[in-house]
Motif scaffolding. Sequence first.
Motif, PDB file in Angstrom:
ATOM      1  N   ARG A  32      32.832  36.212  22.003  1.00 18.80           N
ATOM      2  CA  ARG A  32      32.578  37.583  21.489  1.00 18.80           C
ATOM      3  C   ARG A  32      30.907  37.674  21.305  1.00 18.80           C
ATOM      4  O   ARG A  32      30.547  38.690  21.423  1.00 18.80           O
ATOM      5  CB  ARG A  32      33.235  37.695  20.043  1.00 18.80           C
ATOM      6  CG  ARG A  32      34.602  37.958  20.128  1.00 18.80           C
ATOM      7  CD  ARG A  32      35.132  37.881  18.781  1.00 18.80           C
ATOM      8  NE  ARG A  32      36.721  38.266  18.808  1.00 18.80           N
ATOM      9  CZ  ARG A  32      37.477  38.105  17.949  1.00 18.80           C
ATOM     10  NH1 ARG A  32      37.326  37.252  16.868  1.00 18.80           N
ATOM     11  NH2 ARG A  32      38.767  38.307  18.072  1.00 18.80           N
ATOM     12  N   ARG A  88      28.728  36.714  23.125  1.00 19.24           N
ATOM     13  CA  ARG A  88      28.321  36.860  24.719  1.00 19.24           C
ATOM     14  C   ARG A  88      28.760  38.108  25.215  1.00 19.24           C
ATOM     15  O   ARG A  88      28.376  38.332  26.192  1.00 19.24           O
ATOM     16  CB  ARG A  88      28.727  35.447  25.460  1.00 19.24           C
ATOM     17  CG  ARG A  88      28.041  34.233  24.889  1.00 19.24           C
ATOM     18  CD  ARG A  88      28.260  33.142  26.023  1.00 19.24           C
ATOM     19  NE  ARG A  88      27.825  33.561  27.319  1.00 19.24           N
ATOM     20  CZ  ARG A  88      26.812  33.384  28.028  1.00 19.24           C
ATOM     21  NH1 ARG A  88      25.757  33.053  27.185  1.00 19.24           N
ATOM     22  NH2 ARG A  88      26.498  33.825  29.337  1.00 19.24           N
ATOM     23  N   GLY A  89      29.269  38.807  24.429  1.00 20.92           N
ATOM     24  CA  GLY A  89      29.626  40.325  25.005  1.00 20.92           C
ATOM     25  C   GLY A  89      31.028  40.373  25.174  1.00 20.92           C
ATOM     26  O   GLY A  89      31.439  41.659  25.401  1.00 20.92           O
ATOM     27  N   ALA A  90      31.958  39.541  25.219  1.00 26.39           N
ATOM     28  CA  ALA A  90      33.410  39.713  25.527  1.00 26.39           C
ATOM     29  C   ALA A  90      33.976  40.535  24.518  1.00 26.39           C
ATOM     30  O   ALA A  90      33.791  40.192  23.298  1.00 26.39           O
ATOM     31  CB  ALA A  90      33.913  38.207  25.959  1.00 26.39           C
ATOM     32  N   THR A  91      35.094  41.081  24.994  1.00 27.78           N
ATOM     33  CA  THR A  91      36.162  41.707  23.827  1.00 27.78           C
ATOM     34  C   THR A  91      37.235  40.861  23.739  1.00 27.78           C
ATOM     35  O   THR A  91      37.891  40.764  24.881  1.00 27.78           O
ATOM     36  CB  THR A  91      36.489  43.102  24.384  1.00 27.78           C
ATOM     37  OG1 THR A  91      35.200  43.910  24.322  1.00 27.78           O
ATOM     38  CG2 THR A  91      37.408  43.847  23.212  1.00 27.78           C
ATOM     39  N   ASN A 138      30.948  37.369  29.193  1.00 27.91           N
ATOM     40  CA  ASN A 138      30.114  38.438  29.107  1.00 27.91           C
ATOM     41  C   ASN A 138      30.907  39.618  29.108  1.00 27.91           C
ATOM     42  O   ASN A 138      32.189  39.530  28.708  1.00 27.91           O
ATOM     43  CB  ASN A 138      29.189  38.522  30.568  1.00 27.91           C
ATOM     44  CG  ASN A 138      30.235  38.667  31.933  1.00 27.91           C
ATOM     45  OD1 ASN A 138      30.843  39.493  31.724  1.00 27.91           O
ATOM     46  ND2 ASN A 138      29.606  37.811  32.833  1.00 27.91           N
ATOM     47  N   SER A 139      30.222  40.847  29.042  1.00 31.99           N
ATOM     48  CA  SER A 139      30.885  41.964  28.768  1.00 31.99           C
ATOM     49  C   SER A 139      31.753  42.334  29.743  1.00 31.99           C
ATOM     50  O   SER A 139      32.592  43.403  29.526  1.00 31.99           O
ATOM     51  CB  SER A 139      29.619  42.973  28.364  1.00 31.99           C
ATOM     52  OG  SER A 139      29.188  43.343  29.696  1.00 31.99           O
ATOM     53  N   ASN A 140      32.000  41.781  30.814  1.00 35.74           N
ATOM     54  CA  ASN A 140      32.982  41.899  31.981  1.00 35.74           C
ATOM     55  C   ASN A 140      34.364  41.383  31.321  1.00 35.74           C
ATOM     56  O   ASN A 140      35.483  41.833  31.980  1.00 35.74           O
ATOM     57  CB  ASN A 140      32.660  41.513  33.119  1.00 35.74           C
ATOM     58  CG  ASN A 140      31.669  42.295  33.907  1.00 35.74           C
ATOM     59  OD1 ASN A 140      31.742  43.627  33.890  1.00 35.74           O
ATOM     60  ND2 ASN A 140      30.897  41.747  34.837  1.00 35.74           N
ATOM     61  N   THR A 170      37.555  41.212  29.179  1.00 39.41           N
ATOM     62  CA  THR A 170      38.511  41.770  27.878  1.00 39.41           C
ATOM     63  C   THR A 170      39.588  41.115  27.914  1.00 39.41           C
ATOM     64  O   THR A 170      40.419  40.906  28.907  1.00 39.41           O
ATOM     65  CB  THR A 170      38.638  43.334  28.291  1.00 39.41           C
ATOM     66  OG1 THR A 170      37.291  43.857  28.264  1.00 39.41           O
ATOM     67  CG2 THR A 170      39.321  44.010  26.867  1.00 39.41           C
ATOM     68  N   PRO A 220      34.454  43.084  36.358  1.00 46.26           N
ATOM     69  CA  PRO A 220      35.334  43.154  34.937  1.00 46.26           C
ATOM     70  C   PRO A 220      36.483  42.456  35.196  1.00 46.26           C
ATOM     71  O   PRO A 220      37.311  42.853  36.157  1.00 46.26           O
ATOM     72  CB  PRO A 220      35.415  45.009  34.874  1.00 46.26           C
ATOM     73  CG  PRO A 220      34.465  45.474  35.565  1.00 46.26           C
ATOM     74  CD  PRO A 220      34.141  44.666  36.786  1.00 46.26           C
ATOM     75  N   LYS A 238      40.081  42.290  32.904  1.00 43.54           N
ATOM     76  CA  LYS A 238      40.919  42.583  31.792  1.00 43.54           C
ATOM     77  C   LYS A 238      42.332  42.012  31.587  1.00 43.54           C
ATOM     78  O   LYS A 238      42.979  42.269  32.606  1.00 43.54           O
ATOM     79  CB  LYS A 238      41.217  44.173  31.728  1.00 43.54           C
ATOM     80  CG  LYS A 238      41.982  44.783  30.747  1.00 43.54           C
ATOM     81  CD  LYS A 238      41.963  46.233  30.511  1.00 43.54           C
ATOM     82  CE  LYS A 238      42.626  46.893  29.196  1.00 43.54           C
ATOM     83  NZ  LYS A 238      42.871  48.065  29.243  1.00 43.54           N
TER      84      LYS A 238
END
Length: 201
Positions: free
Chosen positions: A42, A44-47, A63-65, A67, A84, A86
């Motif tokens: 989280r 590092r930007g992950a959901t 990273n944010s890619n 989820t 990304p 998901k």
Amino acid sequence: MDSKRTLYERNVQDRSTLHYYIGLFVRWKQHFKYVRAVRIARKRGATIGEGVMMPLSLARNANSNLTIGDHVSIQTDKIDLRSPVKIGSHVIIGCGTNIITTSHNIDSPDWEHKKYGITIEDYVWLPTNVMVLPSCRKIGYGAVVGSGSVVVRNIEPMSVVSGNPATEFKKRQCVHSDLIVESLLGGDYVIYKQTWASKDV
């Protein structure tokens, strides 16, 4: 009463007190390992949802890619996060599984990256040593892929596929809705305590 309990509830609630506390200690150690991994991912930007188990090596590359939904078990760090990814809820991804989301434009003199990404819907099971190639953009709800398979195209919901390339050979009859996914890797510390406490209610 007993017929209404899930297999997990019977396995926990029918233990002796000593056996329960031994199990609690083992889960306590695992709990902090997975909580730490989620916290790192989280940061590092992950959901990331609740009840997610992942290796620290994947969390450190997150990273944010990335989820991820709730109650997910991931045993591999071979997930390509240049595009990304998901992952839904109640998904199980086994060790050695490799998910590749990015390729190269072979028809370009610059050979630049082509980013695709992938969506893995709820209740999917990718066991050990599955290879998912960038040409697969979606694995549908409840799908199961045989170990060692190479996935080159999208998979329809509730399909059971296997082989190289993976092809459907049957439909799944139901999803693992009663399974406590966290229990697969001993990450069910909180649920284990709650289940034990509710046995006399």
